[in-house]
Every structure is written in C-alpha cells, then in structure tokens.
Design a protein around this motif. Structure first.
Motif, PDB file in Angstrom:
ATOM      1  N   UNK A 177      45.531  49.048  39.447  1.00 16.20           N
ATOM      2  CA  UNK A 177      45.681  47.835  40.253  1.00 16.20           C
ATOM      3  C   UNK A 177      44.708  47.910  41.428  1.00 16.20           C
ATOM      4  N   UNK A 178      43.680  47.089  41.411  1.00 13.87           N
ATOM      5  CA  UNK A 178      42.692  47.119  42.488  1.00 13.87           C
ATOM      6  C   UNK A 178      43.234  46.386  43.731  1.00 13.87           C
ATOM      7  N   UNK A 179      42.778  46.822  44.896  1.00 14.77           N
ATOM      8  CA  UNK A 179      43.252  46.214  46.149  1.00 14.77           C
ATOM      9  C   UNK A 179      42.641  44.822  46.330  1.00 14.77           C
ATOM     10  N   UNK A 180      43.258  44.034  47.200  1.00 16.43           N
ATOM     11  CA  UNK A 180      42.758  42.686  47.504  1.00 16.43           C
ATOM     12  C   UNK A 180      41.328  42.719  48.036  1.00 16.43           C
ATOM     13  N   UNK A 181      41.032  43.759  48.865  1.00 15.99           N
ATOM     14  CA  UNK A 181      39.674  43.886  49.442  1.00 15.99           C
ATOM     15  C   UNK A 181      38.643  44.070  48.324  1.00 15.99           C
ATOM     16  N   UNK A 182      38.989  44.941  47.363  1.00 16.35           N
ATOM     17  CA  UNK A 182      38.065  45.222  46.246  1.00 16.35           C
ATOM     18  C   UNK A 182      37.854  43.948  45.425  1.00 16.35           C
ATOM     19  N   UNK A 261      36.558  45.742  35.517  1.00 13.79           N
ATOM     20  CA  UNK A 261      38.030  45.662  35.452  1.00 13.79           C
ATOM     21  C   UNK A 261      38.538  44.487  36.299  1.00 13.79           C
ATOM     22  N   UNK A 262      37.935  44.265  37.461  1.00 12.15           N
ATOM     23  CA  UNK A 262      38.320  43.145  38.333  1.00 12.15           C
ATOM     24  C   UNK A 262      37.932  41.811  37.679  1.00 12.15           C
ATOM     25  N   UNK A 263      36.736  41.776  37.090  1.00 16.69           N
ATOM     26  CA  UNK A 263      36.244  40.539  36.457  1.00 16.69           C
ATOM     27  C   UNK A 263      37.174  40.117  35.304  1.00 16.69           C
ATOM     28  N   UNK A 264      37.653  41.093  34.534  1.00 13.20           N
ATOM     29  CA  UNK A 264      38.635  40.807  33.470  1.00 13.20           C
ATOM     30  C   UNK A 264      39.923  40.227  34.073  1.00 13.20           C
ATOM     31  N   UNK A 265      40.428  40.876  35.131  1.00 13.98           N
ATOM     32  CA  UNK A 265      41.713  40.455  35.720  1.00 13.98           C
ATOM     33  C   UNK A 265      41.651  39.035  36.291  1.00 13.98           C
ATOM     34  N   UNK A 266      40.481  38.653  36.818  1.00 15.45           N
ATOM     35  CA  UNK A 266      40.349  37.341  37.446  1.00 15.45           C
ATOM     36  C   UNK A 266      40.119  36.213  36.426  1.00 15.45           C
ATOM     37  N   UNK A 287      43.651  42.888  27.265  1.00 18.70           N
ATOM     38  CA  UNK A 287      45.117  42.907  27.187  1.00 18.70           C
ATOM     39  C   UNK A 287      45.713  43.801  28.277  1.00 18.70           C
ATOM     40  N   UNK A 288      45.061  44.928  28.562  1.00 18.39           N
ATOM     41  CA  UNK A 288      45.513  45.791  29.670  1.00 18.39           C
ATOM     42  C   UNK A 288      45.351  45.071  31.015  1.00 18.39           C
ATOM     43  N   UNK A 289      44.400  44.132  31.076  1.00 15.49           N
ATOM     44  CA  UNK A 289      44.151  43.380  32.316  1.00 15.49           C
ATOM     45  C   UNK A 289      45.083  42.180  32.464  1.00 15.49           C
TER      46      UNK A 289
END
Length: 365
Positions: A177-182, A261-266, A287-289
């Motif tokens: 889980x990446x932070x909001x800042x990242x 990983x962030x680009x997938x989550x967004x 799917x993990x994202x």
C-alpha cells in the motif's frame, strides 16, 4: 539442501524472465531459509541486490567463455555440491560431471511454435533445439500454466507425468500500500489523467494494442500505455495520428516497478487483449492492485484472470470497445469485480508458490 540456479536472467533481464527469476529466489529464500541458494553466472549486476544480501543466497562466478553457460555451468554447480540445478528460462547445461545432481527446468511458453511469424527462422530453430534438449535432460519440467503444459506435451512430445504446473506470482510492489505522498508524486511526474484505462506490456503485434486504441476511438476515455516500443508501435502511432487521438493516448517510459504499482492502482480498468500468452503476469499485477481487468478469452488468460475478470475476443475491437464502455460507466460493477478478483488472485501469492516449488524439489530428491 543446496540448490543452484542459472542466474543469467536474474542479473540481466529487466522484466519477464528476470522478474520470474528474482521472485522465485526471493520467495524461496524467505520461506525456506534453511537451504542455500546459489546464483550461477559469469557476472552479477545491481539487479536483485537486496536478495543477494540475504545470508542464504550466494553469487557463484562461473567459468568464462562463449559457450560456458552450456558446457561448464552444470559442472560448476556440481563442484559447489549442489543437489539440484534449476534452469529458470527453458534451458539446461549440456555437459555434466559425475557427481549426482537433479535437474529442473521452467518452460514459460512455446509461443515461437504457435506464432512462428513473430520470430526469425534462426531463433525458432535455436529455441526448439534448446527446449527439446532441456526437456529430455530434466528430471522434472515446471510449466507456468495449463496452457504451457498442453503445449509442452504437443510440441516437445513430453510425457504428462514429467510436467508439474507451478504458477508464478508478481513483484511485491503490487501487493504493497503506497502512501498518499507517493501516489501524488507519481500522478504529477507522469501527468496522469484523473480517470484512465491502462495497458502494460511490450508494444508488439501479439499484445494487440491497436485494437484497444480502435476500441476507444470516438470516446473520450483516456488510455495510458506502459511498455517497450517495437516496430509495431509505428502502426499504432500512425492510427493515433490519423484519428487525432494524440491527447487521448499517453505513452509512458522510464517507469520504475514502484511507480508502475501506483499507475495500476489509479487506473479504472486494466485492458489486456493479447492474442496469446504463456501466463500473463500483467493480469495478476492488475488483480493484486484491485483494478478490474478486461482480457482475452484465449490461451491461458482465463487461468490468470479468474471468473470475475471480463473476457473479450481479442480480434474484435467492437467487443473490446463495448466491454470498456460498460465498465467505464459502471463504478459499482468495477468495484464488485475488482474485490472478487482480489480474493481469487491470492492463490498466486508468494507463500503457496514457494511451498509448491519446495514440494517439487523434495520429491525429485
């Protein structure tokens, strides 16, 4: 137990076979720390440095020379007292000494047999020769999907009893889980749209990016693409220019694994209409994202996507378009499918995969 690995891909491949190699050593050394893991290659690199720092992982510099990997690496492993040698990319050394050693090889896909048009004549002949040699020499063959197992039986004429299916996982960044800042920093760095669909993978014919672009033509849905460009990119680019879609399709380069990983989550939707895959790691990453996925109803992709991904005929851009629009306009459906797919994808987690590998090693010993 002392296990030796052909670590050429571990040290020198940035994606695909490199990720498979690094993940496999990482999870084995984490969940089975009592063993010693030897990484054999002519040289090391910065890749996988954190894994090499572990007490139970060791780099072994092998003999030099143009054919040393084929003719000397096996003997080098035996000199180190390894009980098992694992070829991680469809190959095994051709020469061995007298000391006993068991041999395992992972075969990822036989795409060069199914789609010969994507490979040169020389590459096809070399691949086939190496894979056949390895499949005869190995005590066990690991196939990374049901699809690959069927292809090994069909094209390499290997008895089914010699093959074990052990799926592969994905990089740990997709499970963090990446932070909001990242997240904010990645958004700004790549100027990401507020909402978008995503495609990840080498930009080549087989991955079928053009049909995604066709599918979003005459919509305002932004598409973000992450992947290495090949000659095929020119074809996609020409279509984008002709249809004035330059503002709609964003190509990203120089993306690190953590940024990816962030680009997938967004992303609202991950779209992967490949014509054929050995496994389809990007689907697992999505799917993990917790990003709902549209992928092809062919080859191994339903194995990777599970029953809550959305399936399309990859050759039919109208089908791709309809499924994209349906999910784009339906947030509750996206969430429902993403949540269920997240439950499904846990079977590709590190611990079960490490356990399957260790079971196989113990069985052949």
């Amino acid at each position: 137990m002392k296990i030796a690995f052909d670590a050429k891909r571990f040290f020198h491949n940035t994606s695909g076979l490199g990720n498979y190699s690094r993940d496999l050593i990482r999870i084995l050394s984490q969940y089975y720390p009592e063993n010693e893991y030897l990484l054999l290659n002519k040289n090391s690199s910065e890749r996988g440095k954190d894994i090499l720092e572990r007490d139970n992982v060791r780099f072994v510099e092998t003999s030099k020379g143009s054919l040393a990997r084929q003719l000397k690496m096996g003997k080098d492993a035996q000199k180190e007292g390894a009980q098992i040698f694992h070829g991680l990319s469809g190959e095994l050394p051709l020469k061995w000494g007298k000391e006993p050693i068991k041999k395992v090889v992972t075969i990822h896909d036989l795409i060069f047999m199914r789609y010969p048009q994507y490979y040169s004549f020389f590459d096809r002949k070399i691949h086939l020769w190496k894979f056949k040699k390895a499949s005869v020499s190995a005590d066990k063959i690991i196939a990374i999907s049901e699809q690959t197992k069927r292809d090994i039986i069909t094209y390499l004429k290997v008895p089914e009893s010699k093959i074990e299916i052990i799926y592969q996982g994905c990089h740990k960044a997709f499970k963090e889980q990446q932070s909001e800042e990242v997240i904010q920093a990645v958004k700004e760095k790549f100027t990401l749209p507020e909402r978008y669909i995503l495609n990840v993978g080498t930009i080549e014919d087989r991955k079928n990016l053009l049909n995604i672009v066709r599918g979003i033509q005459e919509t305002e849905i932004p598409l973000v693409v992450v992947g290495k460009k090949t000659k095929y990119y020119k074809k996609v680019e020409a279509f984008i220019r002709k249809n004035k879609m330059e503002q709609q399709v964003l190509f990203l380069e120089g993306v690190s694994m953590d940024e990816l990983a962030v680009i997938y989550k967004l992303a609202d939707i991950f779209v992967y209409p490949s014509f054929f895959e050995g496994f389809g790691i990007p689907v697992i990453e999505a799917l993990f994202s917790k990003t709902v996925t549209i992928t092809s109803n062919v080859s191994c992709l339903p194995e990777a996507g599970g029953k809550d991904s959305v399936y399309v005929d990859p050759g039919n851009y109208v089908d791709i378009s309809a499924k994209i629009k349906f999910l784009w306009d339906n947030e509750s459906e996206r969430k429902r499918r993403a949540e269920r797919s997240f439950e499904f994808v846990q079977k590709f987690n590190d611990k079960p995969i490490a356990s399957e590998l260790m079971k196989l090693y113990k069985k052949i010993l």
